[in-house]
Write a protein that holds these residues in place. Structure first.
Motif, PDB file in Angstrom:
ATOM      1  N   LEU A  50       2.348 -29.305  10.901  1.00 18.52           N
ATOM      2  CA  LEU A  50       1.994 -30.575  11.519  1.00 18.52           C
ATOM      3  C   LEU A  50       2.109 -30.419  13.033  1.00 18.52           C
ATOM      4  N   ARG A  51       1.120 -30.914  13.736  1.00 16.00           N
ATOM      5  CA  ARG A  51       1.124 -30.818  15.195  1.00 16.00           C
ATOM      6  C   ARG A  51       1.011 -32.206  15.815  1.00 16.00           C
ATOM      7  N   LEU A  52       1.794 -32.434  16.841  1.00 17.53           N
ATOM      8  CA  LEU A  52       1.877 -33.745  17.477  1.00 17.53           C
ATOM      9  C   LEU A  52       0.666 -33.992  18.371  1.00 17.53           C
ATOM     10  N   ILE A  53       0.024 -35.149  18.177  1.00 17.38           N
ATOM     11  CA  ILE A  53      -1.147 -35.510  18.976  1.00 17.38           C
ATOM     12  C   ILE A  53      -0.720 -36.402  20.157  1.00 17.38           C
ATOM     13  N   HIS A  54      -0.135 -37.536  19.841  1.00 17.00           N
ATOM     14  CA  HIS A  54       0.376 -38.479  20.838  1.00 17.00           C
ATOM     15  C   HIS A  54       1.581 -39.183  20.234  1.00 17.00           C
ATOM     16  N   TYR A  55       2.390 -39.764  21.108  1.00 10.86           N
ATOM     17  CA  TYR A  55       3.488 -40.582  20.618  1.00 10.86           C
ATOM     18  C   TYR A  55       3.703 -41.769  21.546  1.00 10.86           C
ATOM     19  N   SER A  56       4.463 -42.735  21.034  1.00 11.41           N
ATOM     20  CA  SER A  56       4.726 -43.943  21.810  1.00 11.41           C
ATOM     21  C   SER A  56       6.222 -44.227  21.777  1.00 11.41           C
ATOM     22  N   TYR A  57       6.769 -44.580  22.944  1.00  7.33           N
ATOM     23  CA  TYR A  57       8.191 -44.908  23.024  1.00  7.33           C
ATOM     24  C   TYR A  57       8.405 -46.371  23.375  1.00  7.33           C
ATOM     25  N   GLY A  58       7.367 -47.164  23.188  1.00  8.41           N
ATOM     26  CA  GLY A  58       7.462 -48.593  23.386  1.00  8.41           C
ATOM     27  C   GLY A  58       6.071 -49.169  23.538  1.00  8.41           C
ATOM     28  N   VAL A  59       5.990 -50.512  23.549  1.00  7.86           N
ATOM     29  CA  VAL A  59       4.692 -51.166  23.722  1.00  7.86           C
ATOM     30  C   VAL A  59       4.087 -50.735  25.053  1.00  7.86           C
ATOM     31  N   LYS A  60       2.874 -50.259  24.978  1.00  7.27           N
ATOM     32  CA  LYS A  60       2.101 -49.773  26.140  1.00  7.27           C
ATOM     33  C   LYS A  60       2.665 -48.491  26.745  1.00  7.27           C
ATOM     34  N   ASP A  61       3.680 -47.883  26.137  1.00 14.04           N
ATOM     35  CA  ASP A  61       4.249 -46.628  26.635  1.00 14.04           C
ATOM     36  C   ASP A  61       3.899 -45.500  25.690  1.00 14.04           C
ATOM     37  N   THR A  62       3.019 -44.600  26.148  1.00 10.26           N
ATOM     38  CA  THR A  62       2.599 -43.493  25.306  1.00 10.26           C
ATOM     39  C   THR A  62       2.618 -42.197  26.106  1.00 10.26           C
ATOM     40  N   ASP A  63       2.605 -41.095  25.395  1.00 11.57           N
ATOM     41  CA  ASP A  63       2.576 -39.792  26.054  1.00 11.57           C
ATOM     42  C   ASP A  63       1.862 -38.800  25.150  1.00 11.57           C
ATOM     43  N   LYS A  64       1.446 -37.687  25.756  1.00 11.53           N
ATOM     44  CA  LYS A  64       0.675 -36.699  25.019  1.00 11.53           C
ATOM     45  C   LYS A  64       1.575 -35.753  24.245  1.00 11.53           C
ATOM     46  N   GLY A  65       1.030 -35.259  23.132  1.00 12.61           N
ATOM     47  CA  GLY A  65       1.673 -34.198  22.388  1.00 12.61           C
ATOM     48  C   GLY A  65       0.983 -32.875  22.671  1.00 12.61           C
ATOM     49  N   GLU A  66       1.115 -31.940  21.763  1.00 11.14           N
ATOM     50  CA  GLU A  66       0.604 -30.584  21.992  1.00 11.14           C
ATOM     51  C   GLU A  66      -0.890 -30.432  21.746  1.00 11.14           C
ATOM     52  N   VAL A  67      -1.514 -31.360  20.998  1.00  7.02           N
ATOM     53  CA  VAL A  67      -2.945 -31.243  20.701  1.00  7.02           C
ATOM     54  C   VAL A  67      -3.649 -32.565  20.997  1.00  7.02           C
ATOM     55  N   SER A  68      -3.536 -33.059  22.213  1.00  6.21           N
ATOM     56  CA  SER A  68      -4.028 -34.391  22.559  1.00  6.21           C
ATOM     57  C   SER A  68      -5.492 -34.439  22.996  1.00  6.21           C
TER      58      SER A  68
END
Lengths: 116, 115
Positions: free
Chosen positions: A43-61
């Motif tokens: 499994l490879r991380l695409i994106h994640y979110s740490y709160g409403v409107k707060d997101t960041d990229k993963g390894e395959v974004s």
């Protein structure tokens, strides 16, 4: 079981069309993630979110965007689908690290996407 | 580069015997290691974890061992049961933006328990 619902569960689309996958949670967890599973890659991380409107990229974004306008929903969008994005997509949620909690992720049942 | 590796794509074990699944990693900054089990057409489910400051964690039939000097961990299942047949993923955790725990997964090992 953690309350996570992914939709659609199965989708077939054509190259160049936009696709949006939805993840809905009823646990009120702060953290949400999108992973893709492919043979030989785990499994490879695409994106994640740490709160409403707060997101960041993963390894395959590349080729993917996300949005989180409310705690319970995390959307994954393929702006222009390609055959290389044929995969099984998993949403996951986490309450984060805390007392006795290692921050483990709870996964949804997956969305199988086929791009022709 | 693959930071977490499971070098055995498959493993076959007789019912009642011990199953040992292995995992290697390269990043010393991982703070937790986790094992997930996955059945076909289902999402992965959390099995057991271990902190990077520990060397062993046990939960019923499942024990995870961590060897930090070798950057190696293993999952022992004893005794193995037919319901243990599944794909097992090793994962390592890193803290990131806003306290999110990013999991880096290995490729998975398909375990088959034979009657």
């Amino acid at each position: 079981d953690a309350g996570i619902t992914q939709s659609p569960r199965h989708k077939v689309t054509e190259t160049g069309t936009p696709v949006t996958l939805r993840c809905h949670q009823t646990e009120n967890h702060r953290y949400m993630y999108w992973y893709r599973q492919d043979p030989g890659h785990g499994l490879r991380l695409i994106h994640y979110s740490y709160g409403v409107k707060d997101t960041d990229k993963g390894e395959v974004s590349d080729g993917y965007s996300v949005s989180r306008s409310k705690t319970e929903d995390f959307l994954l969008t393929l702006e222009s689908a390609t055959s290389s994005q044929t995969s099984v997509y998993f949403c996951a949620i986490s309450a984060g690290q805390g007392l006795g909690n290692t921050g483990e992720l709870f996964f949804g049942e997956g969305s199988r996407l086929t791009v022709l | 580069d693959q930071q977490v590796k499971q070098n055995s794509p498959s493993l076959s074990v007789q019912e009642g015997r011990i199953s040992i699944l292995n995992c290697d990693y390269t990043n010393s900054m991982f703070d937790y290691f986790l094992w997930y089990k996955k059945y076909p057409a289902e999402g992965p489910t959390f099995l057991i974890s271990i902190s990077s400051i520990k060397d062993k964690n046990e939960d019923g039939r499942f024990t995870v061992f961590l060897n930090k000097s070798a950057k190696h961990l293993s999952l022992h299942i004893v005794p193995s049961q037919p319901g243990d047949s599944a794909v097992y993923f090793c994962a390592a955790s890193l803290s990131h933006s806003g306290g999110a725990q990013k999991l880096v997964f290995g490729q998975g090992t398909r375990l088959t328990i034979n009657p």
